[in-house]
Design an enzyme around this catalytic site. Structure first.
Site, PDB file in Angstrom:
ATOM      1  N   ASP A  37      39.532  46.506  49.965  1.00  0.00           N
ATOM      2  CA  ASP A  37      40.078  45.927  48.749  1.00  0.00           C
ATOM      3  C   ASP A  37      41.322  46.726  48.359  1.00  0.00           C
ATOM      4  O   ASP A  37      41.619  47.777  48.914  1.00  0.00           O
ATOM      5  CB  ASP A  37      39.008  45.917  47.629  1.00  0.00           C
ATOM      6  CG  ASP A  37      39.344  44.920  46.528  1.00  0.00           C
ATOM      7  OD1 ASP A  37      38.441  44.560  45.756  1.00  0.00           O
ATOM      8  OD2 ASP A  37      40.514  44.492  46.461  1.00  0.00           O
TER       9      ASP A  37
HETATM   10  C1  GLC Z   1      41.643  42.752  43.652  1.00  0.00           C
HETATM   11  C2  GLC Z   1      40.217  42.280  43.754  1.00  0.00           C
HETATM   12  C3  GLC Z   1      39.927  41.441  44.962  1.00  0.00           C
HETATM   13  C4  GLC Z   1      41.171  40.665  45.360  1.00  0.00           C
HETATM   14  C5  GLC Z   1      42.226  41.683  45.788  1.00  0.00           C
HETATM   15  C6  GLC Z   1      43.537  41.018  46.195  1.00  0.00           C
HETATM   16  O1  GLC Z   1      41.703  44.023  43.120  1.00  0.00           O
HETATM   17  O2  GLC Z   1      39.189  43.256  43.654  1.00  0.00           O
HETATM   18  O3  GLC Z   1      38.841  40.572  44.625  1.00  0.00           O
HETATM   19  O4  GLC Z   1      40.873  39.784  46.429  1.00  0.00           O
HETATM   20  O5  GLC Z   1      42.475  42.653  44.774  1.00  0.00           O
HETATM   21  O6  GLC Z   1      44.127  40.418  45.081  1.00  0.00           O
END
Ligand code: GLC
Length: 729
Positions: A265
């Protein structure tokens, strides 16, 4: 399902051969480049980094033209011409925004949810998006946690059903222009178990709970064909998920044999420093890569340290090759080498079509849950003269979009006012008064106009209040400790109820709310969640009776924050709340509160219709079954009201005694019936005994012989009960 879906985990010797041929030509720097995902804010020399093959993926870009531009840099200006894979958060729709996922799950209709996911994929792929950062499959049992909005609620069985449905839809094999999209179940794992419901907070659960509750929806998503996963921000029992070899290797690779791509993430690798798990980004790169992360989202670790770690023999180049193989295999399977670019003209043909808007309306109608309807105040019918439409969300064109609304636009949203105007007869009078703001940041009652709201109510036949949360009060980083109505809305509600006029409340929120006063004083309450672009029309259809409500809750509603976490599949404890308890000192001692009930305000699976249903004659085909057998249980369901309705018949099971304690109930089946007035039908469930297992003392999945209870009913709190025995053989 009337479409087929693509399984990205299917082996392909032809693709493997192409991967090997390409890999053999790559330098170490180019290999590491394939393990880097960036967005437009990553570095100001992004174009050059792409030309040098230092970036393998981009996320959160805007539109086909921009995506084509970056693809051209990779395909036509880098040494090997390896295309980028483009990711985006398409969580509940793209341009056609559907209800938020917790609402979609309340339809209890996996096929419909699949169809909506396919529409989202169709609308996203024509802009050049290949990778959808969804479904969010985190089991969530704490409504303080804002991201409960993004998932399918508290239950494992339903969570698995929705995970499968969403992956199948996102990975539909008939997307426009022959394009493909790969899903990315997230956040691996147990992100929803954050202590105190605070986002990103510590998770400390047993391995058994991890295996029995939080991992199954990921396995369901992989079995449905998902070939990527996003590792979570949180730690589990001291080891951050994005540097956790047990999660990323023992479970994913060794136990499940899954060979997909692990994407961290957003800078979860950099966050290892905040966790106190890595002293610097070099150590973060070392620990996360060796634990099993393949790709670094936002690249603050891999691009700067992986190659050196290989040269220092701290990371094996063979492991780098394995990770790059997984990424390249995915890019070949997506067809990116043959078709890296998209036709920008396709978007206008595919997005926000009438058919998509009709589907958004159907999902919204079926996602809404009627929580209370005293005296059958609803449906209002269309012979009303005057309706007072009150509340800060009554004519709101933004917040029904919900959190993570991708390309959703306010201009595409129908408010409740729009919806009522569309369906009310000409002569009806609508008195619209916002009454107050959603949340008052002024510290005073600025903007509150209770007098106007009261006057409108007094002049009307009925007052409809549309209350609740702004979309930014749920979703990522938006946890709440107090779950009542924000701002001055409770005061507004009480002022209108005091008029003595009939009151209906329509709730918009991304989570269960705590509503004791409302539940006691308001005769009709409809939980509309954040219902997407067609929310207003769906609400109007339900309020006036064109459509009967059929949604059923996928999370328990607490009576107070003190009860949280509260969920139906809890353990019995040694002193269950519903037992006689144990006389100790001079009082019976049970697992209860002195100042609060032990039951939820509304249970999992609950929801009312505009008719009534009765359950009778539970039958179990064989009272004894073997470990490899199937339990067949059925019951009669009758529509005992005067209009047709949809009932979601639920089947629960309890394993009465185990070598480890077992939940008091577990959902093992559900079926939806549409019954005409007076119609009755026998509903039959065939439950494989193999599905009644759990991870035992040795953490092996087993089904233990013994006595079981089974229920068929309308929700987790009630139903017809029967017994059966599982025999060894
Ligand atoms: C965010 C979220 C995740 C998302 C990613 C990209 O922080 O935790 O769910 O897909 O970043 O935007």
């Amino acid at each position: 399902m009337n479409f087929i879906s693509y399984d990205f985990n299917t082996a392909s010797p032809e693709i493997d051969a192409r991967v090997e041929a390409l890999l053999s030509r790559m330098t170490l720097a180019e290999k590491v480049g394939q393990l880097v995902q960036a967005n437009l804010r990553w570095r100001d020399d992004l174009d050059d980094q792409i030309r040098q093959g230092r970036v393998g993926s981009l996320l959160s870009l805007n539109g086909a033209e921009q995506i084509n531009r970056f693809q051209r840099l990779a395909v036509e200006e880098s040494r090997l011409g390896i295309p980028l894979i483009i990711g985006f958060d398409v969580i509940h729709g793209f341009r056609t925004v559907f209800p938020i996922p917790i609402a979609e799950a309340c339809t209890w209709d996996p096929n419909l949810v699949s169809q909506a996911a396919r529409v989202a994929a169709m609308e996203a792929c024509v802009e050049g998006i290949d990778w959808i950062f969804a479904p969010m499959v985190d089991i969530a049992r704490d409504p303080r946690w804002g991201r409960i909005a993004e998932g399918a609620g508290e239950d494992v069985f339903l969570g698995c059903a929705m995970a499968r449905a969403l992956v199948v839809g996102f990975q539909a094999a008939d997307l426009p222009g022959g394009r493909r999209i790969v899903a990315c179940p997230k956040h691996y794992a147990a992100y929803g178990a954050a202590e105190a419901g605070k986002d990103y907070n510590t998770v400390d659960i047993s391995e058994r709970t991890l295996r029995d509750t939080y991992l199954p929806p990921f396995k369901a998503a992989f079995d449905a064909g998902a070939a990527t996963v996003m590792s979570a921000f949180n730690e589990i029992a001291g080891v951050p998920a994005s540097a956790n070899p047990f999660l990323l290797k023992t479970i994913l690779r060794e136990t499940w044999g899954w060979e997909g791509v692990v994407l961290s993430d957003f800078d979860a690798l950099g966050e290892l420093l905040h966790h106190g798990f890595a002293a610097d980004h070099r150590e973060a790169a070392l620990r996360s890569f060796n634990a099993g992360v393949d790709m670094d989202m936002m690249g603050n670790a891999f691009p700067y340290h992986l190659a050196n770690l290989v040269r220092e023999d701290l990371v094996e180049e063979a492991q780098i090759d394995s990770a790059v193989r997984r990424v390249l295999r995915l890019k070949f399977a997506l067809g990116l080498f043959e078709q890296p670019y998209t036709d920008p003209a396709l978007a206008a043909q595919v997005q926000l079509t009438d058919e998509h808007r009709e589907m958004a309306l159907e999902v919204a109608q079926k996602s809404m849950v009627l929580l209370k309807n005293e005296g059958n105040l609803l449906p209002l019918g269309t012979d009303l003269r005057t309706i007072a439409l009150i509340g800060p969300l009554a004519d709101d064109h933004h917040n029904p979009l919900g959190c993570w609304h991708a390309r959703g636009r306010d201009a595409d949203v129908e408010s409740v006012l729009d919806g009522l105007r569309a369906v009310l007869p000409e002569e009806a009078v609508l008195l619209h008064v916002p009454g107050c703001a959603i949340e008052d940041t002024t510290g005073g009652s600025a903007g509150a106009d209770f007098d106007a709201a009261v006057s409108a109510a007094l002049a009307a036949d009925v007052a409809v209040l549309v209350l609740g949360e702004a979309e930014m009060q749920s979703g990522e980083a938006h946890s709440r400790a107090h779950l009542g109505l924000p701002g001055w809305q409770q005061d507004l509600l009480e002022a209108v109820v005091a008029t003595g006029k009939p009151v209906v409340v329509v709730l918009m929120a991304g989570r269960p709310l705590v509503l004791p006063w409302m539940v006691e004083h308001v005769p009709a309450i409809l939980m509309a969640w954040h219902g997407g672009i067609r929310a207003g029309r769906a609400i109007a259809d339900i309020l006036l009776g064109a459509v009967a409500p059929s949604g059923r809750l996928v999370v328990s509603f607490p009576r107070s924050e003190g009860q949280i976490p509260i969920y139906y599949g809890h353990k019995s404890t040694g002193r269950p709340a519903d037992s006689e308890g144990v006389i100790q000192f001079d009082r019976r001692h049970r697992s209860v509160y002195l100042d609060e009930a032990s039951t939820p305000q509304f249970p999992f699976g609950y929801g009312l219709s505009y008719t009534t249903f009765a359950y009778s004659d539970l039958q179990i085909e064989a009272s004894e079954v073997t470990l490899d057998g199937v339990v067949v249980v059925s019951a009669e369901v009758a529509n005992t009201g005067d209009r047709a309705g949809v009932e979601t018949v639920q089947c629960y099971v309890r394993d009465l005694v185990g070598n480890v304690t077992r939940p008091v109930k577990e959902l093992k089946g559900f079926q939806q019936l549409t019954l005409a007035p007076g119609e009755r039908r026998r509903v039959r469930f065939e439950i494989p005994v193999r599905s009644l297992g759990f991870h035992n003392l040795e953490l092996r999945y087993v089904v233990e012989p013994g006595d079981f209870r089974v229920w068929i009913g309308p929700n987790a709190a009630e139903g017809l009960q029967g017994e059966f025995v599982v025999k060894d053989s």
